[in-house]
Scaffold this motif. Sequence first.
Motif, PDB file in Angstrom:
ATOM      1  N   GLY A  96       0.786  -1.140   0.066  1.00 25.64           N
ATOM      2  CA  GLY A  96      -0.003   0.017  -0.139  1.00 25.64           C
ATOM      3  C   GLY A  96       0.963   1.131   0.084  1.00 25.64           C
ATOM      4  O   GLY A  96       0.510   2.293  -0.831  1.00 25.64           O
ATOM      5  N   LEU A  97       2.022   1.200   0.845  1.00 20.95           N
ATOM      6  CA  LEU A  97       2.755   2.445   0.746  1.00 20.95           C
ATOM      7  C   LEU A  97       3.537   2.674  -0.549  1.00 20.95           C
ATOM      8  O   LEU A  97       3.491   3.837  -0.995  1.00 20.95           O
ATOM      9  N   ALA A  98       3.965   1.576  -1.033  1.00 21.42           N
ATOM     10  CA  ALA A  98       4.643   1.456  -2.329  1.00 21.42           C
ATOM     11  C   ALA A  98       3.555   2.275  -3.558  1.00 21.42           C
ATOM     12  O   ALA A  98       4.137   2.984  -4.149  1.00 21.42           O
ATOM     13  N   ALA A  99       2.492   1.578  -3.356  1.00 20.79           N
ATOM     14  CA  ALA A  99       1.424   2.061  -4.462  1.00 20.79           C
ATOM     15  C   ALA A  99       1.216   3.744  -4.213  1.00 20.79           C
ATOM     16  O   ALA A  99       1.102   4.375  -5.218  1.00 20.79           O
ATOM     17  N   ALA A 100       0.976   4.225  -2.974  1.00 20.00           N
ATOM     18  CA  ALA A 100       0.710   5.378  -2.753  1.00 20.00           C
ATOM     19  C   ALA A 100       1.712   6.416  -2.999  1.00 20.00           C
ATOM     20  O   ALA A 100       1.897   7.426  -3.498  1.00 20.00           O
ATOM     21  N   ALA A 101       3.238   5.925  -2.930  1.00 19.72           N
ATOM     22  CA  ALA A 101       4.290   6.586  -3.214  1.00 19.72           C
ATOM     23  C   ALA A 101       4.440   6.874  -4.533  1.00 19.72           C
ATOM     24  O   ALA A 101       4.922   7.845  -5.004  1.00 19.72           O
ATOM     25  N   CYS A 102       4.304   5.739  -5.449  1.00 19.56           N
ATOM     26  CA  CYS A 102       4.265   5.874  -6.880  1.00 19.56           C
ATOM     27  C   CYS A 102       3.105   6.871  -7.459  1.00 19.56           C
ATOM     28  O   CYS A 102       3.345   7.485  -8.233  1.00 19.56           O
ATOM     29  N   ARG A 103       2.040   6.838  -6.711  1.00 19.69           N
ATOM     30  CA  ARG A 103       1.047   7.892  -7.145  1.00 19.69           C
ATOM     31  C   ARG A 103       1.481   9.367  -6.755  1.00 19.69           C
ATOM     32  O   ARG A 103       1.346  10.329  -7.540  1.00 19.69           O
ATOM     33  N   THR A 104       2.091   9.230  -5.631  1.00 22.79           N
ATOM     34  CA  THR A 104       2.791  10.797  -5.261  1.00 22.79           C
ATOM     35  C   THR A 104       3.591  11.130  -6.239  1.00 22.79           C
ATOM     36  O   THR A 104       3.758  12.378  -6.591  1.00 22.79           O
ATOM     37  N   GLN A 112       3.717  10.676  -9.254  1.00 20.08           N
ATOM     38  CA  GLN A 112       3.133  11.277 -10.456  1.00 20.08           C
ATOM     39  C   GLN A 112       2.596  12.331 -10.411  1.00 20.08           C
ATOM     40  O   GLN A 112       2.209  13.112 -11.762  1.00 20.08           O
ATOM     41  N   LEU A 113       2.447  13.135  -9.085  1.00 19.17           N
ATOM     42  CA  LEU A 113       2.039  14.571  -9.242  1.00 19.17           C
ATOM     43  C   LEU A 113       3.085  15.475  -9.686  1.00 19.17           C
ATOM     44  O   LEU A 113       4.453  15.363  -9.680  1.00 19.17           O
ATOM     45  N   PRO A 114       2.736  16.822 -10.225  1.00 16.34           N
ATOM     46  CA  PRO A 114       3.604  17.698 -10.455  1.00 16.34           C
ATOM     47  C   PRO A 114       4.459  18.087  -9.353  1.00 16.34           C
ATOM     48  O   PRO A 114       3.867  18.057  -8.346  1.00 16.34           O
ATOM     49  N   GLU A 153       3.668  27.337  -4.232  1.00 16.84           N
ATOM     50  CA  GLU A 153       2.701  26.434  -4.084  1.00 16.84           C
ATOM     51  C   GLU A 153       3.044  25.111  -3.779  1.00 16.84           C
ATOM     52  O   GLU A 153       3.243  24.020  -4.324  1.00 16.84           O
ATOM     53  N   PRO A 154       3.127  24.727  -2.442  1.00 13.32           N
ATOM     54  CA  PRO A 154       3.768  23.306  -1.860  1.00 13.32           C
ATOM     55  C   PRO A 154       2.372  22.363  -2.164  1.00 13.32           C
ATOM     56  O   PRO A 154       1.306  22.851  -2.381  1.00 13.32           O
ATOM     57  N   GLN A 155       2.927  21.213  -2.236  1.00 10.43           N
ATOM     58  CA  GLN A 155       1.860  20.155  -2.296  1.00 10.43           C
ATOM     59  C   GLN A 155       0.854  20.269  -1.078  1.00 10.43           C
ATOM     60  O   GLN A 155       1.180  20.153   0.002  1.00 10.43           O
ATOM     61  N   ALA A 171      -6.735  13.671   0.135  1.00 12.49           N
ATOM     62  CA  ALA A 171      -5.911  14.956  -0.557  1.00 12.49           C
ATOM     63  C   ALA A 171      -4.615  14.031  -0.886  1.00 12.49           C
ATOM     64  O   ALA A 171      -3.986  13.104  -0.316  1.00 12.49           O
ATOM     65  N   PRO A 172      -3.709  14.425  -2.102  1.00 13.40           N
ATOM     66  CA  PRO A 172      -2.567  13.692  -2.377  1.00 13.40           C
ATOM     67  C   PRO A 172      -1.499  13.758  -1.087  1.00 13.40           C
ATOM     68  O   PRO A 172      -1.401  14.786  -0.553  1.00 13.40           O
ATOM     69  N   MET A 173      -0.914  12.552  -0.921  1.00 14.83           N
ATOM     70  CA  MET A 173       0.239  12.505   0.088  1.00 14.83           C
ATOM     71  C   MET A 173       1.446  13.259  -0.396  1.00 14.83           C
ATOM     72  O   MET A 173       1.871  12.630  -1.445  1.00 14.83           O
ATOM     73  N   THR A 174       2.177  13.984   0.589  1.00 18.75           N
ATOM     74  CA  THR A 174       3.447  14.371  -0.162  1.00 18.75           C
ATOM     75  C   THR A 174       4.569  13.366   0.575  1.00 18.75           C
ATOM     76  O   THR A 174       4.148  12.463   1.486  1.00 18.75           O
TER      77      THR A 174
END
Length: 253
Positions: free
Chosen positions: A57-65, A67-69, A75-77, A103-106
């Motif tokens: 779960g952490l690896a998937a979440a980190a991969c999604r993070t 992908q964010l600009p 303008e911090p995440q 919200a997206p995780m930093t």
Amino acid sequence: MSAATLLLLADSRLPAGGHAHSGGAEQAVRTGAVHDLTSLRAFLSGRLHTAGLVAAGLAAAACRTAQLPAASPEEPQPASSGVGSRPTTTSAGETEPSGAPSAPMTWPDLDAEADALSASPAQREANRQQGRLLLRVARRVWPSPVLEELARAVPNPHHPVALGAVAHAAGATPAEAALAAAYHAVAGPATAAVRLLGLDPVEVHRLLADLAPDLEAVAGRAAAADRPPATSAPALDLLAERHTRADLRLFVS
């Protein structure tokens, strides 16, 4: 490219220090909890559905993070509030929908989440050691602004967080990052058991082959969750803490 990347990320020969960690297998062997193929099967299955699920779960979440600009200083995440966004877990261990997307995780969010999901200080330290080594290697193998951003934000990330970022840098998807993390959760302990008990390596790899459907199921659950699933394995925590106090250790963890 993603399939080849997944093979590279899961390869124990990647020089990121994975061979030095047994994932609790050494202490489990010392206590007698793991002593043959049958007990190893139970250990690996339990580890996959607890620590492996969290790591996936952490690896998937980190991969999604990843992908964010990239956030600019002005303008911090947005940081996740964590209020009402964690999926609940039923008594059967199934993750329920969490409602509105979080919200997206930093990177600091994810690092704090990994800390909160690991009760054992020894496990947290081992995770950070592996994450630091993986990030160092990946910055040379798959150079990416994402990895530089992670290194600045969290110099010693937990291994699943680093793995998710590296997976993105190498061209993999969050689902593939979750699968690599789930495989890592069982392959290292399985290999360590061969060395510790002198088990037939062919039979041990047969165990891993039998776990393939569970690996895919765990990775799928983890990748689909809105937040990294929260589950625990007190026995693994206790093994990790006892391992750090052992007089003789062949593995770091």
